[in-house]
Design a protein around this motif. Sequence first.
Motif, PDB file in Angstrom:
ATOM      1  N   GLU A 172     -10.730  29.687  83.208  1.00  0.00           N
ATOM      2  CA  GLU A 172      -9.585  28.905  83.203  1.00  0.00           C
ATOM      3  C   GLU A 172      -8.258  29.563  82.764  1.00  0.00           C
ATOM      4  OE1 GLU A 172     -10.505  26.400  79.809  1.00  0.00           O
ATOM      5  OE2 GLU A 172     -12.252  25.399  81.146  1.00  0.00           O
ATOM      6  N   ALA A 173      -8.436  30.978  82.140  1.00  0.00           N
ATOM      7  CA  ALA A 173      -7.081  31.615  82.155  1.00  0.00           C
ATOM      8  C   ALA A 173      -6.644  32.380  83.231  1.00  0.00           C
ATOM      9  CB  ALA A 173      -7.464  32.850  80.683  1.00  0.00           C
ATOM     10  N   LEU A 174      -7.499  32.626  84.032  1.00  0.00           N
ATOM     11  CA  LEU A 174      -7.102  33.387  85.483  1.00  0.00           C
ATOM     12  C   LEU A 174      -6.510  32.161  86.247  1.00  0.00           C
ATOM     13  CD1 LEU A 174      -7.253  35.646  87.315  1.00  0.00           C
ATOM     14  CD2 LEU A 174      -9.763  35.120  88.256  1.00  0.00           C
ATOM     15  N   ALA A 175      -6.888  30.910  86.329  1.00  0.00           N
ATOM     16  CA  ALA A 175      -6.197  29.890  87.060  1.00  0.00           C
ATOM     17  C   ALA A 175      -5.110  29.608  86.589  1.00  0.00           C
ATOM     18  CB  ALA A 175      -7.532  28.693  87.099  1.00  0.00           C
ATOM     19  N   SER A 176      -4.586  29.643  85.294  1.00  0.00           N
ATOM     20  CA  SER A 176      -3.623  29.161  84.753  1.00  0.00           C
ATOM     21  C   SER A 176      -2.468  30.339  84.801  1.00  0.00           C
ATOM     22  CB  SER A 176      -3.652  28.723  83.556  1.00  0.00           C
ATOM     23  OG  SER A 176      -4.152  29.727  82.699  1.00  0.00           O
TER      24      SER A 176
END
Length: 233
Positions: A172-176
């Motif tokens: 999720e952190a990579l996506a955001s």
Amino acid sequence: MTLMSQRDSEWAPARTTFVLGGARSGKSAYAERLAAASGLPVSYLATAASPQLDGTPVDAEFAKRIAVHRARRPAHWRTIETGIDLAGALNRAQLEIQAEAEALAQAQCEAQAEAQAYAKAEAKHEAKVPIPAVGGCILVDCLTLWLTALFYSDGKDGPCADWAARIDAFDEALASSGSRVIVVSNEIGLGVVPMGAQTRQFVDELGRLNQRIAARCDEVVMMVAGIPMSVKP
């Protein structure tokens, strides 16, 4: 417009790049070259941690490997020791990049206002202060050692209870993240099936993690004997 020039005009660097490779394939060095070539301030998220006993490294060879990596990195790169909270480290690096970008933008606005005020006072044409692009590059090296820490924590017999949730959080952190992000991992699934249930689980989960991050990233590169092989797109 020729086909080649049309392709050149439409080309843009990938925001996220996943670099895979075996041991001594050159993956870390290649990822570092990509980060340096970005021209952006680099935050290096180091997942390796030398096992210690009372503050003393117990694996001298592994500690030496870490020292070699540190010495190879440019001194002006920001290094963040992630521990097992890789998602938190990525989010903190992103927040620092945003704060620096906002501070730079504010300084540029003030410089622009001063230049305009000076031009008006001198009855000259309005001065223009160029505003360069701001941002940052985050290099994560590597997912293999991070998963190792999740599966083989000091003093624990088996994976951390929340290891799957931590993988979800990193995805999720990579996506955001809005920064240029380069992620490094090992490809260890090309050999024989290992002995031992826990080792097999580790190999399986690293393979699943690699697939997940490869699907997430815009670009995937496989290193073979120091040569980058494009896998995606």
